[in-house]
Design a protein around this motif. Structure first.
Motif, PDB file in Angstrom:
ATOM      1  N   VAL A 135      50.064  -4.753  19.736  1.00  0.00           N
ATOM      2  CA  VAL A 135      49.019  -4.519  18.736  1.00  0.00           C
ATOM      3  C   VAL A 135      49.614  -3.676  17.608  1.00  0.00           C
ATOM      4  CG1 VAL A 135      46.687  -3.640  18.342  1.00  0.00           C
ATOM      5  CG2 VAL A 135      47.305  -4.562  20.588  1.00  0.00           C
ATOM      6  N   ASN A 136      49.448  -4.153  16.383  1.00  0.00           N
ATOM      7  CA  ASN A 136      49.979  -3.460  15.200  1.00  0.00           C
ATOM      8  C   ASN A 136      49.009  -3.586  14.024  1.00  0.00           C
ATOM      9  OD1 ASN A 136      52.731  -2.686  16.041  1.00  0.00           O
ATOM     10  ND2 ASN A 136      53.070  -4.885  16.174  1.00  0.00           N
ATOM     11  N   ASP A 194      52.068  -9.264   3.646  1.00  0.00           N
ATOM     12  CA  ASP A 194      53.464  -9.692   3.509  1.00  0.00           C
ATOM     13  C   ASP A 194      54.292  -9.428   4.774  1.00  0.00           C
ATOM     14  OD1 ASP A 194      53.550  -6.956   3.235  1.00  0.00           O
ATOM     15  OD2 ASP A 194      54.748  -6.962   1.391  1.00  0.00           O
ATOM     16  N   GLY A 195      53.638  -9.089   5.885  1.00  0.00           N
ATOM     17  CA  GLY A 195      54.302  -8.963   7.179  1.00  0.00           C
ATOM     18  C   GLY A 195      54.853  -7.594   7.513  1.00  0.00           C
ATOM     19  N   LYS A 196      54.581  -6.600   6.672  1.00  0.00           N
ATOM     20  CA  LYS A 196      55.062  -5.249   6.969  1.00  0.00           C
ATOM     21  C   LYS A 196      54.190  -4.619   8.044  1.00  0.00           C
ATOM     22  CE  LYS A 196      56.975  -4.524   2.412  1.00  0.00           C
ATOM     23  NZ  LYS A 196      56.809  -3.845   1.138  1.00  0.00           N
ATOM     24  N   PRO A 242      38.609  -5.375  16.677  1.00  0.00           N
ATOM     25  CA  PRO A 242      38.749  -4.086  15.987  1.00  0.00           C
ATOM     26  C   PRO A 242      37.484  -3.245  16.142  1.00  0.00           C
ATOM     27  CG  PRO A 242      38.631  -5.913  14.408  1.00  0.00           C
ATOM     28  CD  PRO A 242      38.557  -6.502  15.775  1.00  0.00           C
ATOM     29  N   VAL A 243      37.673  -1.933  16.197  1.00  0.00           N
ATOM     30  CA  VAL A 243      36.552  -1.000  16.281  1.00  0.00           C
ATOM     31  C   VAL A 243      36.393  -0.281  14.942  1.00  0.00           C
ATOM     32  CG1 VAL A 243      35.681   1.094  17.423  1.00  0.00           C
ATOM     33  CG2 VAL A 243      36.811  -0.683  18.766  1.00  0.00           C
ATOM     34  N   TYR A 251      46.083  -3.456   5.217  1.00  0.00           N
ATOM     35  CA  TYR A 251      46.537  -3.896   6.537  1.00  0.00           C
ATOM     36  C   TYR A 251      45.381  -4.517   7.327  1.00  0.00           C
ATOM     37  CZ  TYR A 251      50.831  -1.286   5.750  1.00  0.00           C
ATOM     38  OH  TYR A 251      52.014  -0.840   5.249  1.00  0.00           O
ATOM     39  N   SER A 252      45.742  -5.283   8.336  1.00  0.00           N
ATOM     40  CA  SER A 252      44.748  -5.826   9.264  1.00  0.00           C
ATOM     41  C   SER A 252      45.294  -5.683  10.682  1.00  0.00           C
ATOM     42  CB  SER A 252      44.451  -7.292   8.946  1.00  0.00           C
ATOM     43  OG  SER A 252      45.623  -8.064   9.077  1.00  0.00           O
ATOM     44  N   LEU A 253      44.387  -5.769  11.635  1.00  0.00           N
ATOM     45  CA  LEU A 253      44.774  -5.645  13.039  1.00  0.00           C
ATOM     46  C   LEU A 253      45.461  -6.930  13.489  1.00  0.00           C
ATOM     47  CD1 LEU A 253      44.508  -3.772  15.569  1.00  0.00           C
ATOM     48  CD2 LEU A 253      42.495  -5.133  16.169  1.00  0.00           C
ATOM     49  N   SER A 254      46.639  -6.803  14.095  1.00  0.00           N
ATOM     50  CA  SER A 254      47.378  -7.944  14.636  1.00  0.00           C
ATOM     51  C   SER A 254      47.528  -7.743  16.134  1.00  0.00           C
ATOM     52  CB  SER A 254      48.759  -8.034  13.977  1.00  0.00           C
ATOM     53  OG  SER A 254      49.565  -8.975  14.663  1.00  0.00           O
TER      54      SER A 254
END
Length: 185
Positions: A84-85, A90-92, A142-143, A150-153
């Protein structure tokens, strides 16, 4: 040499040739008999193929119904790992990782899985070819709001190892296998 001396040699030579011919016919006849009564057998050996695939549903920002399917041709033990990141478009990857229970919630599935001390989730029973495990996670969502940009991955990585012999999972993953049940450390 006289004719008397040649006769015993000639007689011996004839006897040796006769014995050689008899042996040749006997061996040839036996070989022909063996060959004529032998049936050919075709043995096809198919190597074991061990592979798996993560099955999941993703809808409205919620990952659900996460399971692992055995896509190989032999019974296999499977395990999965959740990464989880916070990830930008752009993938950062943000260096501050999301925290379970604070930034995202996880609803475990309906059994059969054990979390090992190494962070992997292990399915405790062998999975037959072309079948899936029970759900590992019913929902991951997501909470809190993600940091700006950014978004949750959430990625689920799975691996499989043949369940027979038991020593395969023990040697490769460092787990115990008791009968047909896998027990992580």
């Amino acid at each position: 040499m006289t004719a008397k001396h040649l006769r015993p040699r000639k007689k011996s030579l004839i006897i040796i040739l006769a014995v050689a011919l008899i042996l040749a016919f006997a061996i040839t006849g036996t070989a022909a008999y063996i060959v004529s009564i032998s049936d050919s057998r075709e043995n096809v050996f198919t190597p074991a193929k061990v592979s798996c695939l993560v099955e999941e549903t993703f809808q409205n920002g919620v990952k659900s119904n996460v399971a692992v399917k055995n896509t190989g041709n032999v019974d296999a033990f499977v395990r999965a790992y959740m990464i989880v990141n916070w990830v930008s478009e752009d993938g950062k990857i943000l260096s501050d990782a999301p925290i379970e229970g604070t930034d995202f919630s996880v609803v475990l599935g309906n059994g059969g899985w054990i979390k090992g001390s190494d962070g992997f989730y292990y399915y405790t029973k062998p999975v037959a070819p072309n079948t899936s495990t029970q759900k590992l996670f019913s929902a991951i969502s997501p909470v809190t709001e993600a940091p700006e940009g950014y978004s949750l991955s959430v990625q689920i990585l799975a691996s499989a190892v043949q369940s027979d012999p038991e020593s395969a999972a023990e040697e490769i993953w460092g787990v115990n296998v008791s009968g047909t049940e896998l027990i992580p450390y």
